[in-house]
Design an enzyme around this catalytic site. Structure first.
Site, mmCIF file in Angstrom:
data_model
loop_
_atom_site.group_PDB
_atom_site.id
_atom_site.type_symbol
_atom_site.label_atom_id
_atom_site.label_comp_id
_atom_site.label_asym_id
_atom_site.label_seq_id
_atom_site.Cartn_x
_atom_site.Cartn_y
_atom_site.Cartn_z
ATOM 1 N N HIS A 5 0.706 -1.226 0.036
ATOM 2 C CA HIS A 5 0.006 0.036 0.279
ATOM 3 C C HIS A 5 0.830 1.468 -0.126
ATOM 4 O O HIS A 5 2.027 1.257 0.328
ATOM 5 C CB HIS A 5 -0.965 0.046 1.228
ATOM 6 N N GLU A 56 -3.887 3.560 1.816
ATOM 7 C CA GLU A 56 -4.073 3.728 3.207
ATOM 8 C C GLU A 56 -4.378 4.939 3.354
ATOM 9 O O GLU A 56 -3.375 5.857 3.172
ATOM 10 C CB GLU A 56 -2.998 3.182 3.982
ATOM 11 N N HIS A 74 3.476 11.895 -6.732
ATOM 12 C CA HIS A 74 2.097 11.310 -7.043
ATOM 13 C C HIS A 74 1.813 9.985 -6.943
ATOM 14 O O HIS A 74 2.930 9.234 -6.777
ATOM 15 C CB HIS A 74 1.570 12.037 -8.271
ATOM 16 N N GLU A 122 -1.913 10.980 -10.903
ATOM 17 C CA GLU A 122 -1.697 10.912 -12.287
ATOM 18 C C GLU A 122 -2.538 9.811 -12.769
ATOM 19 O O GLU A 122 -2.710 8.972 -12.346
ATOM 20 C CB GLU A 122 -0.316 10.544 -12.583
#
Length: 129
Positions: A5, A56, A74, A122
């Site tokens: 994550h 998360e 990003h 993005e």
């Protein structure tokens, strides 16, 4: 090994969950509070954590904003149709900060949106194989 994550700290957990579910189409997979340390975690994604990387969101109780600094860039999400995806983001009240078009120096079509805390996301047009 696999990537599990990415964690983002958010200032309003419900607002962020709404954005990632309603605007970007993720599912809320699980959420838990830690009263002893005053934070709540929410895990969101496009598939089960057992075989997908997820996001998360961490809400530290009482903190409503963060400085992003200049190290984070990003997160990226592949989309089937970048123009439809950007239209959906706009229709749901989201901010498209860079309209769809080719990446500088290349042909891959990308766009950027911002989440409610200002994090850059993005969107990348899925390549036809």
């Amino acid at each position: 090994m696999r990537l599990l994550h990415t964690m983002l700290r958010v200032g309003d957990l419900q607002r962020s969950i709404e954005f990632y579910t309603s605007v970007l189409g993720m599912k809320l997979l699980r959420q838990r509070e830690n009263e002893a340390y005053s934070y709540t975690l929410a895990f969101l994604g496009y598939g089960d954590e057992s075989d997908h990387t997820v996001l998360e969101l961490t809400y530290n109780w009482g903190v409503d904003h963060y400085e992003h600094g200049n190290a984070f860039g990003h997160i990226a999400i592949e989309v089937d149709n970048i123009y439809d995806a950007c239209a959906h983001v706009k229709n749901r009240g989201g901010l498209v900060s860079r309209e769809p078009g080719p990446v500088k120096g290349g042909t891959t079509e990308i766009a950027f949106v911002k989440d409610p805390d200002g994090y850059a996301i993005e969107l990348i047009q899925k390549k036809i194989q």
